[in-house]
Design a protein around this motif. Structure first.
Motif, PDB file in Angstrom:
ATOM      1  N   CYS A  16       3.580   7.685   1.344  1.00 11.46           N
ATOM      2  CA  CYS A  16       4.025   6.823   2.418  1.00 11.46           C
ATOM      3  C   CYS A  16       3.674   5.479   2.194  1.00 11.46           C
ATOM      4  CB  CYS A  16       3.053   7.444   3.660  1.00 11.46           C
ATOM      5  SG  CYS A  16       3.594   6.299   5.294  1.00 11.46           S
ATOM      6  N   ASN A  17       4.573   4.638   2.207  1.00 10.92           N
ATOM      7  CA  ASN A  17       4.340   2.936   1.961  1.00 10.92           C
ATOM      8  C   ASN A  17       4.734   2.015   3.299  1.00 10.92           C
ATOM      9  OD1 ASN A  17       7.137   2.871   2.016  1.00 10.92           O
ATOM     10  ND2 ASN A  17       7.149   1.921  -0.034  1.00 10.92           N
ATOM     11  N   ASN A  18       4.753   2.931   4.474  1.00  8.89           N
ATOM     12  CA  ASN A  18       4.869   2.043   5.649  1.00  8.89           C
ATOM     13  C   ASN A  18       4.112   1.313   6.435  1.00  8.89           C
ATOM     14  OD1 ASN A  18       7.109   0.978   7.383  1.00  8.89           O
ATOM     15  ND2 ASN A  18       6.914   2.774   8.788  1.00  8.89           N
TER      16      ASN A  18
ATOM     17  N   SER B  44      -7.762   5.222  10.315  1.00  9.45           N
ATOM     18  CA  SER B  44      -7.553   3.857  10.522  1.00  9.45           C
ATOM     19  C   SER B  44      -7.296   2.999   9.213  1.00  9.45           C
ATOM     20  CB  SER B  44      -8.479   3.328  11.675  1.00  9.45           C
ATOM     21  OG  SER B  44      -8.613   3.717  12.767  1.00  9.45           O
ATOM     22  N   TYR B  45      -6.380   2.176   9.442  1.00 11.21           N
ATOM     23  CA  TYR B  45      -6.284   1.118   8.391  1.00 11.21           C
ATOM     24  C   TYR B  45      -6.154   0.008   8.662  1.00 11.21           C
ATOM     25  CZ  TYR B  45      -1.452   0.417   8.590  1.00 11.21           C
ATOM     26  OH  TYR B  45      -0.365  -0.177   9.232  1.00 11.21           O
TER      27      TYR B  45
ATOM     28  N   ALA C 164       3.025  10.400  10.894  1.00  6.08           N
ATOM     29  CA  ALA C 164       4.144   9.991   9.756  1.00  6.08           C
ATOM     30  C   ALA C 164       3.326   8.991   8.804  1.00  6.08           C
ATOM     31  CB  ALA C 164       5.145   9.171  10.567  1.00  6.08           C
ATOM     32  N   LEU C 165       2.331   8.386   9.359  1.00  3.35           N
ATOM     33  CA  LEU C 165       1.305   7.538   8.373  1.00  3.35           C
ATOM     34  C   LEU C 165       0.221   8.487   7.936  1.00  3.35           C
ATOM     35  CD1 LEU C 165       1.446   4.130  10.404  1.00  3.35           C
ATOM     36  CD2 LEU C 165       2.818   4.795   8.374  1.00  3.35           C
TER      37      LEU C 165
ATOM     38  N   LEU D 101       0.928  -1.248   0.031  1.00  2.00           N
ATOM     39  CA  LEU D 101       0.081   0.071   0.127  1.00  2.00           C
ATOM     40  C   LEU D 101       0.864   1.345   0.021  1.00  2.00           C
ATOM     41  CD1 LEU D 101      -2.555   1.573   0.298  1.00  2.00           C
ATOM     42  CD2 LEU D 101      -2.318   1.350   2.800  1.00  2.00           C
ATOM     43  N   THR D 102       0.519   2.136  -0.916  1.00  3.61           N
ATOM     44  CA  THR D 102       1.374   3.498  -0.898  1.00  3.61           C
ATOM     45  C   THR D 102      -0.011   4.665  -0.732  1.00  3.61           C
ATOM     46  OG1 THR D 102       3.049   2.558  -2.218  1.00  3.61           O
ATOM     47  CG2 THR D 102       2.970   5.068  -2.241  1.00  3.61           C
ATOM     48  N   THR D 103       0.183   5.453  -0.041  1.00  2.00           N
ATOM     49  CA  THR D 103      -0.688   6.500  -0.006  1.00  2.00           C
ATOM     50  C   THR D 103      -0.094   8.051  -0.360  1.00  2.00           C
ATOM     51  OG1 THR D 103      -0.300   6.939   2.560  1.00  2.00           O
ATOM     52  CG2 THR D 103      -2.126   5.350   1.716  1.00  2.00           C
ATOM     53  N   PHE D 104      -1.083   9.099  -0.668  1.00  2.00           N
ATOM     54  CA  PHE D 104      -0.456  10.175  -0.954  1.00  2.00           C
ATOM     55  C   PHE D 104      -1.456  11.228  -0.341  1.00  2.00           C
ATOM     56  CE2 PHE D 104       0.351   7.118  -4.528  1.00  2.00           C
ATOM     57  CZ  PHE D 104       1.658   7.314  -4.580  1.00  2.00           C
TER      58      PHE D 104
END
Length: 374
Positions: free
Chosen positions: A18-20, A90-91, A36-37, A5-8
């Motif tokens: 972020c892809n952490n 949340s994810y 950070a997320l 997963l990568t978010t923008f």
């Protein structure tokens, strides 16, 4: 080390990224985002094929939530819907397991699963990890066992079954609608793809009315998430055509988590006097042909626990089982029937007050919709 997963922070995959995001959970529930997320900053994302992600708007998986599935290709969402745009807090990321439509109910014996050439089953609890060869669906049977957190800690499937025939007074834990709804938000917090309570012929009817309809209406009125309609179908051949009534009304895919040709308590189908194994095999061929042609039926789990004449496996494959094993059923998942949870109920503003100071009027009010208000 793979990053699914990568978010923008901007639409169209622009801004900070972020892809952490790992595959873990927090006590069985969704993970709360940190600064950070990109808490409350996500506007677009990319998800790699073979994964599912669930997002929610509040910490700990609370609030509005929605599942996104990358079953057979990468999923790229360049613009989030307004209810999630810059509101994700949340994810949870899951591995996605491919499966065909045909499955077997309540059997985790690898010999049986292999003989019938199925990929999925379940038992009466959280189940066990049989991945990657087989997917075991956790089963939240009643409130609250197994508990929502225990179900959420079962990492071997992104799905969960819920509430077995709650209106069946002959079952071990019949429950009313209020009891189920009081715990449903905790089930949503797992981030798992949620089956509805399983239907029961004594309370749920061919025309999509009854207890299950009351549940679905209650869920949609609240803007809550229920992703799959779970039916138990101990029916003669002609009744399987009624499944479409549930799809037309509630716009979700169907799992038939128990089915058989007829019912022992009705003495019909496989349980009628004088029925032969050849007749059972023919009936299964006819029913499976229908179910395979219904693109809204995602999975059907054959119930092999009734009288021997009805079984597909009985110390080996029966004639009906030989057909079931050799049948190449279509793939289960069809994104066409993914249901987008309704926006939570909106309320008008209230408590309007005005104050005049030095020639300037100040207007204040209370907004019950919080972050859902654009």
């Amino acid at each position: 080390t793979f990053k699914p997963l990568t978010t923008f922070t901007e639409r169209n995959f622009e801004g900070e990224s972020c892809n952490n995001y790992g595959l873990g959970n927090t006590g069985g529930y969704m993970n709360t985002l940190t600064t950070a997320l990109l808490n409350n900053r996500i506007r677009s994302f990319k998800l790699k094929r073979g994964y599912m992600v669930t997002f929610s708007t509040l910490s700990g998986g609370k609030g509005y939530s929605r599942c996104f599935i990358a079953a057979d290709a990468d999923l790229e969402i360049s613009e989030l819907p307004a209810v999630l745009d810059q509101k994700i807090s949340s994810y949870r990321v899951f591995k996605w397991y491919d499966a065909a439509k045909k499955q077997i109910a309540d059997n985790l014996n690898s010999t049986v699963l292999n003989a019938l050439r199925v990929q999925s089953s379940y038992t009466w609890g959280v189940g066990e990890n049989k991945a990657p060869d087989y997917e075991c669906i956790p089963n939240h049977i009643y409130e609250d066992w197994p508990s929502s957190s225990a179900i959420g800690e079962a990492t071997w499937s992104p799905h969960t079954k819920n509430n077995n025939e709650p209106k069946n007074t002959a079952d071990d834990h019949p429950q009313d609608l209020t009891t189920i709804l009081n715990n449903w938000e905790n089930m949503m917090r797992t981030g798992m793809r949620l089956c509805s309570p399983a239907s029961w012929d004594g309370s749920d009817y061919w025309n999509a009315t009854g207890f299950l309809a009351e549940f679905m209406d209650s869920i949609d009125a609240r803007g809550w998430r229920c992703d799959i309609i779970d039916l138990h179908c101990y029916w003669t051949e002609g009744n399987f055509g009624n499944i479409v009534n549930w799809v037309n009304k509630y716009k979700r895919p169907i799992w038939i988590s128990e089915w058989c040709w007829g019912a022992s308590w009705n003495n019909n189908g496989a349980f009628a006097s004088g029925v032969t194994q050849a007749q059972v095999k023919t009936a299964l061929q006819n029913i499976c042909s229908k179910l395979n042609s219904y693109d809204y039926v995602e999975r059907y789990y054959y119930w092999n626990g009734e009288r021997e004449i009805s079984r597909v496996y009985n110390n080996g494959l029966t004639p009906a089982g030989e057909y079931y094993s050799s049948m190449n059923a279509p793939m289960a998942y069809n994104g066409k029937y993914d249901f987008v949870p309704t926006t939570p109920r909106q309320y008008g503003p209230s408590k309007f007050k005005t104050a005049l100071t030095n020639g300037k009027m100040r207007l204040t009010w209370h907004d019950s919709n919080g972050e859902y208000n654009q």
